[in-house]
Design a protein around this motif. Structure first.
Motif, PDB file in Angstrom:
ATOM      1  N   PHE B  56      44.188  44.594  34.900  1.00 23.29           N
ATOM      2  CA  PHE B  56      43.577  43.791  33.836  1.00 23.29           C
ATOM      3  C   PHE B  56      44.620  43.156  32.919  1.00 23.29           C
ATOM      4  CE2 PHE B  56      39.794  46.077  35.192  1.00 23.29           C
ATOM      5  CZ  PHE B  56      38.920  45.007  35.295  1.00 23.29           C
ATOM      6  N   ILE B  57      45.777  43.793  32.788  1.00 24.23           N
ATOM      7  CA  ILE B  57      46.834  43.154  31.998  1.00 24.23           C
ATOM      8  C   ILE B  57      47.296  41.881  32.719  1.00 24.23           C
ATOM      9  CG2 ILE B  57      49.277  43.411  31.379  1.00 24.23           C
ATOM     10  CD1 ILE B  57      48.572  46.143  30.293  1.00 24.23           C
ATOM     11  N   GLY B  58      47.470  41.982  34.020  1.00 19.00           N
ATOM     12  CA  GLY B  58      47.849  40.793  34.798  1.00 19.00           C
ATOM     13  C   GLY B  58      46.777  39.725  34.683  1.00 19.00           C
ATOM     14  N   ALA B  59      45.521  40.157  34.754  1.00 21.33           N
ATOM     15  CA  ALA B  59      44.409  39.212  34.709  1.00 21.33           C
ATOM     16  C   ALA B  59      44.340  38.503  33.346  1.00 21.33           C
ATOM     17  CB  ALA B  59      43.109  39.969  34.981  1.00 21.33           C
ATOM     18  N   VAL B  60      44.446  39.284  32.280  1.00 18.24           N
ATOM     19  CA  VAL B  60      44.352  38.704  30.929  1.00 18.24           C
ATOM     20  C   VAL B  60      45.541  37.779  30.659  1.00 18.24           C
ATOM     21  CG1 VAL B  60      44.444  39.280  28.456  1.00 18.24           C
ATOM     22  CG2 VAL B  60      42.969  40.578  29.986  1.00 18.24           C
ATOM     23  N   LEU B  61      46.701  38.219  31.118  1.00 19.62           N
ATOM     24  CA  LEU B  61      47.911  37.410  30.928  1.00 19.62           C
ATOM     25  C   LEU B  61      47.742  36.052  31.615  1.00 19.62           C
ATOM     26  CD1 LEU B  61      50.538  38.128  29.499  1.00 19.62           C
ATOM     27  CD2 LEU B  61      51.492  38.809  31.695  1.00 19.62           C
ATOM     28  N   ALA B  62      47.214  36.092  32.841  1.00 18.39           N
ATOM     29  CA  ALA B  62      47.025  34.852  33.590  1.00 18.39           C
ATOM     30  C   ALA B  62      45.994  33.960  32.899  1.00 18.39           C
ATOM     31  CB  ALA B  62      46.579  35.174  35.010  1.00 18.39           C
ATOM     32  N   LEU B  63      44.947  34.601  32.376  1.00 25.18           N
ATOM     33  CA  LEU B  63      43.885  33.845  31.703  1.00 25.18           C
ATOM     34  C   LEU B  63      44.415  33.153  30.444  1.00 25.18           C
ATOM     35  CD1 LEU B  63      40.857  33.465  32.230  1.00 25.18           C
ATOM     36  CD2 LEU B  63      40.428  35.368  30.681  1.00 25.18           C
ATOM     37  N   GLN B  64      45.138  33.937  29.629  1.00 22.45           N
ATOM     38  CA  GLN B  64      45.670  33.383  28.379  1.00 22.45           C
ATOM     39  C   GLN B  64      46.708  32.302  28.669  1.00 22.45           C
ATOM     40  OE1 GLN B  64      44.784  33.947  25.360  1.00 22.45           O
ATOM     41  NE2 GLN B  64      44.136  36.061  25.029  1.00 22.45           N
ATOM     42  N   VAL B 168      39.224  31.542  38.363  1.00 21.77           N
ATOM     43  CA  VAL B 168      38.756  30.843  37.158  1.00 21.77           C
ATOM     44  C   VAL B 168      38.949  29.339  37.371  1.00 21.77           C
ATOM     45  CG1 VAL B 168      39.116  30.546  34.672  1.00 21.77           C
ATOM     46  CG2 VAL B 168      39.257  32.820  35.697  1.00 21.77           C
ATOM     47  N   SER B 169      37.845  28.629  37.336  1.00 26.01           N
ATOM     48  CA  SER B 169      37.898  27.211  37.729  1.00 26.01           C
ATOM     49  C   SER B 169      38.746  26.379  36.779  1.00 26.01           C
ATOM     50  CB  SER B 169      36.478  26.656  37.810  1.00 26.01           C
ATOM     51  OG  SER B 169      35.860  26.833  36.547  1.00 26.01           O
ATOM     52  N   THR B 170      38.807  26.760  35.511  1.00 23.08           N
ATOM     53  CA  THR B 170      39.588  25.950  34.562  1.00 23.08           C
ATOM     54  C   THR B 170      41.090  26.063  34.814  1.00 23.08           C
ATOM     55  OG1 THR B 170      39.511  27.797  33.031  1.00 23.08           O
ATOM     56  CG2 THR B 170      37.891  26.021  32.690  1.00 23.08           C
ATOM     57  N   ILE B 171      41.507  27.130  35.501  1.00 21.29           N
ATOM     58  CA  ILE B 171      42.942  27.280  35.813  1.00 21.29           C
ATOM     59  C   ILE B 171      43.207  26.700  37.208  1.00 21.29           C
ATOM     60  CG2 ILE B 171      44.890  28.876  36.061  1.00 21.29           C
ATOM     61  CD1 ILE B 171      43.356  30.786  34.189  1.00 21.29           C
ATOM     62  N   GLY B 172      42.506  27.231  38.186  1.00 22.10           N
ATOM     63  CA  GLY B 172      42.553  26.671  39.522  1.00 22.10           C
ATOM     64  C   GLY B 172      43.919  26.628  40.179  1.00 22.10           C
ATOM     65  N   VAL B 173      44.642  27.719  40.130  1.00 20.63           N
ATOM     66  CA  VAL B 173      45.935  27.799  40.829  1.00 20.63           C
ATOM     67  C   VAL B 173      45.739  28.669  42.070  1.00 20.63           C
ATOM     68  CG1 VAL B 173      48.314  28.654  40.716  1.00 20.63           C
ATOM     69  CG2 VAL B 173      47.335  27.474  38.761  1.00 20.63           C
ATOM     70  N   GLU B 174      46.043  28.109  43.220  1.00 20.12           N
ATOM     71  CA  GLU B 174      45.854  28.839  44.473  1.00 20.12           C
ATOM     72  C   GLU B 174      46.880  29.976  44.582  1.00 20.12           C
ATOM     73  OE1 GLU B 174      43.383  28.539  46.681  1.00 20.12           O
ATOM     74  OE2 GLU B 174      42.601  27.182  45.151  1.00 20.12           O
ATOM     75  N   PRO B 175      46.547  31.066  45.266  1.00 18.49           N
ATOM     76  CA  PRO B 175      47.479  32.194  45.407  1.00 18.49           C
ATOM     77  C   PRO B 175      48.836  31.771  45.968  1.00 18.49           C
ATOM     78  CG  PRO B 175      45.317  32.838  46.163  1.00 18.49           C
ATOM     79  CD  PRO B 175      45.240  31.381  45.840  1.00 18.49           C
ATOM     80  N   GLU B 176      48.846  30.795  46.920  1.00 17.97           N
ATOM     81  CA  GLU B 176      50.139  30.375  47.502  1.00 17.97           C
ATOM     82  C   GLU B 176      51.062  29.857  46.406  1.00 17.97           C
ATOM     83  OE1 GLU B 176      47.166  29.132  48.766  1.00 17.97           O
ATOM     84  OE2 GLU B 176      47.107  30.675  50.322  1.00 17.97           O
ATOM     85  N   MET B 177      50.509  28.979  45.566  1.00 16.73           N
ATOM     86  CA  MET B 177      51.318  28.383  44.491  1.00 16.73           C
ATOM     87  C   MET B 177      51.756  29.455  43.486  1.00 16.73           C
ATOM     88  SD  MET B 177      50.356  25.565  41.620  1.00 16.73           S
ATOM     89  CE  MET B 177      50.031  24.099  42.570  1.00 16.73           C
ATOM     90  N   TYR B 178      50.800  30.332  43.180  1.00 10.88           N
ATOM     91  CA  TYR B 178      51.056  31.402  42.204  1.00 10.88           C
ATOM     92  C   TYR B 178      52.225  32.289  42.678  1.00 10.88           C
ATOM     93  CZ  TYR B 178      50.083  35.783  39.638  1.00 10.88           C
ATOM     94  OH  TYR B 178      50.185  36.910  38.873  1.00 10.88           O
ATOM     95  N   PHE B 179      52.131  32.743  43.930  1.00 13.13           N
ATOM     96  CA  PHE B 179      53.181  33.657  44.422  1.00 13.13           C
ATOM     97  C   PHE B 179      54.490  32.938  44.698  1.00 13.13           C
ATOM     98  CE2 PHE B 179      49.594  36.567  45.253  1.00 13.13           C
ATOM     99  CZ  PHE B 179      50.091  37.676  44.588  1.00 13.13           C
ATOM    100  N   GLN B 180      54.396  31.637  45.030  1.00 14.13           N
ATOM    101  CA  GLN B 180      55.627  30.867  45.239  1.00 14.13           C
ATOM    102  C   GLN B 180      56.402  30.786  43.919  1.00 14.13           C
ATOM    103  OE1 GLN B 180      54.963  26.952  46.794  1.00 14.13           O
ATOM    104  NE2 GLN B 180      57.054  26.758  47.536  1.00 14.13           N
ATOM    105  N   ALA B 181      55.673  30.497  42.839  1.00 15.70           N
ATOM    106  CA  ALA B 181      56.323  30.410  41.521  1.00 15.70           C
ATOM    107  C   ALA B 181      56.878  31.774  41.129  1.00 15.70           C
ATOM    108  CB  ALA B 181      55.309  29.937  40.485  1.00 15.70           C
ATOM    109  N   LEU B 182      56.102  32.799  41.463  1.00 14.71           N
ATOM    110  CA  LEU B 182      56.543  34.171  41.124  1.00 14.71           C
ATOM    111  C   LEU B 182      57.854  34.492  41.846  1.00 14.71           C
ATOM    112  CD1 LEU B 182      54.107  37.127  40.796  1.00 14.71           C
ATOM    113  CD2 LEU B 182      56.251  37.477  41.956  1.00 14.71           C
ATOM    114  N   LYS B 183      57.904  34.153  43.155  1.00 16.55           N
ATOM    115  CA  LYS B 183      59.100  34.471  43.957  1.00 16.55           C
ATOM    116  C   LYS B 183      60.298  33.615  43.559  1.00 16.55           C
ATOM    117  CE  LYS B 183      57.118  34.235  48.083  1.00 16.55           C
ATOM    118  NZ  LYS B 183      57.003  34.128  49.526  1.00 16.55           N
TER     119      LYS B 183
END
Lengths: 272, 250
Positions: B56-64, B168-183
């Motif tokens: 939930f910390i990851g989730a809230v962080l991503a939401l904010q 969350v539709s207002t953010i709309g970042v696909e997992p591929e993009m999310y993990f690519q940025a993370l890596k």
């Protein structure tokens, strides 16, 4: 401790198995401004049963904790065969066992594990031999059927006997008993007194017993010390103590119940 | 003045305790069973709550962060922000806080109760150092399980962020993009820095718990006070150390 000691077992440090002498000299103890023990001097002879008596709050248990090396004196010295009991080396050499008033059994361990802990931790002998020693100690105290129980499942009397058995497994040269018969019914108290006397007979261990149980003291003691308000009043044999005319000792040994003039009313009057 | 003395006394006692415990380190092979028991208690039983919290910390962080970064047109960097924040800061700190609240408090209560009931005195008279039997296994266990808990917590936290970003539709970042940025921006050094922090926090929490428990005197009321004191000291220590370790690792 001949019957408990296996032939193949030879403790690494303890070479002299004879009972030991305990010397207390000028012992004083204060907690902050509160003095608990004042200038206590006494000698416990090797192999004797030495009972320390006195009213509640007279400092008996504190004195015992000093002999066990659990407390450091504010003044004076305590020695077991001339050595400081608070040093681990001394405890190792003389295998000093303390039977606590509450038993102080390890609640998370079974009776067997409680008894086997000392020889296991000190690697005194192989596991089958430890088992034999533990079972022998339990047999001596007639509590073999409690071997797999947890301390929480035992009655008060059983806990005391397990605590004594735990001390016995240590093959000690000194056993210190803190109120061994408190909270026990008269029959169980007599049983514990018999056990203490038998251990002395069989194993020639030096025993110091703190108690306010007069029957126990007069039945088993070689000598009795009486403490009052942190001071040592006397050290005498049971026969001598019976004849002692000191009013404080008489009051302690034979308190009369006077319903016409109760003590608490006198104390209240003095307070006012 | 008494309060200050008390803090210094507690600090000194904890250091002495650690020294005495690690002096028994050569006997570590003999206490492996106790280490594994403590590892199970501290690690396995804490894992579910670490997982829930970090998710939930990851989730809230991503939401904010997601909504804010979207406004700046930088929503592709959410993965970096969540990944870095959890690996370097939130993962180790949250795991340490959970250890203090769940494991530290239980250890303090157990040792304090052993002290009050005379079990510690019994060990001393049996010439079995409590530091060897009770403290060293707990310290070794916490040193072993804290990095594992932190790594698992980090991964779950990252996935929490990823799920929110995708869901969350207002953010709309696909997992591929999310993990690519993370890596792309998260380095091994970042993760290692977080693990070093977690290791230090875990050790300090357990040391405070053991020291406070063993120093307890009195009755049941004092056991309660000791538990409170242990948790409060641990939380203060975690947050204070966090600043200094972060500064040192920069």
């Amino acid at each position: 401790m001949a019957s408990l000691r296996s032939k193949s077992f030879s403790p690494p440090v303890r070479d002299d198995r004879s009972p030991v002498r305990i010397s207390v000299s000028g012992l004083g103890k204060s907690y902050g401004a509160q003095g608990v023990l004042h200038d206590i001097s006494l000698e416990v002879k090797p192999g004797e049963i030495f009972v320390i008596m006195g009213p509640s709050g007279s400092g008996k248990s504190v004195l015992l904790r000093h002999i066990a090396g659990l407390e450091l004196p504010s003044a004076g010295t305590v020695a077991i065969n001339g050595q400081d009991p608070s040093l681990p080396d001394t405890r190792d050499r003389f295998a000093l066992a303390l039977v606590f008033q509450s038993g102080a059994l390890f609640n998370s361990l079974s009776v067997y594990e409680n008894l086997a802990l000392y020889p296991l931790e000190h690697r005194l002998c192989p596991k089958p031999e430890i088992r034999e020693r533990v079972m022998r100690a339990l047999r001596i105290l007639s509590i073999e059927n409690a071997v797999h129980k947890l301390p929480a499942e035992l009655s008060g009397g059983m806990k005391k006997r397990v605590a004594i058995a735990r001390a016995l497994v240590m093959e000690p040269q000194v056993i210190l008993y803190d109120e061994p018969t408190s909270e026990l019914d008269p029959v169980m108290a007599a049983t514990i007194a018999e056990i203490i006397a038998t251990l002395k007979e069989q194993f020639s261990v030096t025993s110091v017993v703190v108690s306010h149980d007069r029957d126990l003291a007069f039945a088993i003691a070689d000598r009795i010390a009486v403490l009052h308000q942190g001071r040592l009043l006397t050290v005498q044999t049971p026969a001598e103590l019976r004849e002692n005319r000191d009013p404080i000792i008489r009051e302690f040994l034979q308190p009369s119940i006077n319903l016409q003039e109760p003590r608490f009313k006198k104390l209240e009057a003095n307070h006012d | 003045m008494n309060r200050i003395n008390e803090v210094f006394e507690a600090f000194g006692s904890a250091l002495i305790l650690a020294w005495r415990a690690f002096r028994s380190l050569p006997s570590a092979p003999r206490i492996l069973r106790r280490v594994s028991e403590q590892g199970y208690l501290a690690g396995y039983t804490t894992l579910p709550i670490v997982a829930i919290l970090l998710f939930f910390i990851g989730a809230v962080l991503a939401l904010q962060a997601g909504n804010t970064l979207r406004d700046f047109g930088a929503k592709q960097l959410i993965g970096t922000l969540v990944g870095e924040s959890i690996a370097r800061e939130l993962g180790p700190v949250m795991v340490a806080i959970l250890l203090a609240g769940r494991v530290g408090s239980a250890v303090t209560a157990e040792l304090a109760s052993m002290r009050v009931s005379g079990e510690i005195d019994a060990l001393v008279t049996m010439n079995i150092p409590p530091e060897r039997m009770l403290v060293l296994p707990r310290l070794l266990a916490v040193l072993l399980i804290t990095p594992v808990l932190t790594i698992i917590g980090n991964i779950i936290g990252w996935f929490g962020g990823a799920i929110v970003c995708a869901g969350v539709s207002t953010i709309g970042v696909e997992p591929e993009m999310y993990f690519q940025a993370l890596k792309q921006y998260l380095t091994v050094q970042d993760i290692m820095d977080g693990l070093i922090k977690a290791e230090i926090f875990g050790f300090v929490v357990m040391l405070i718990a053991c020291s406070t428990g063993l120093r307890t005197r009195g009755g049941p009321r004092e056991i309660g006070f000791a538990v409170t004191k242990s948790v409060v000291f641990s939380l203060i220590a975690i947050l204070t150390l966090d600043y200094f370790i972060t500064k040192a690792l920069d």
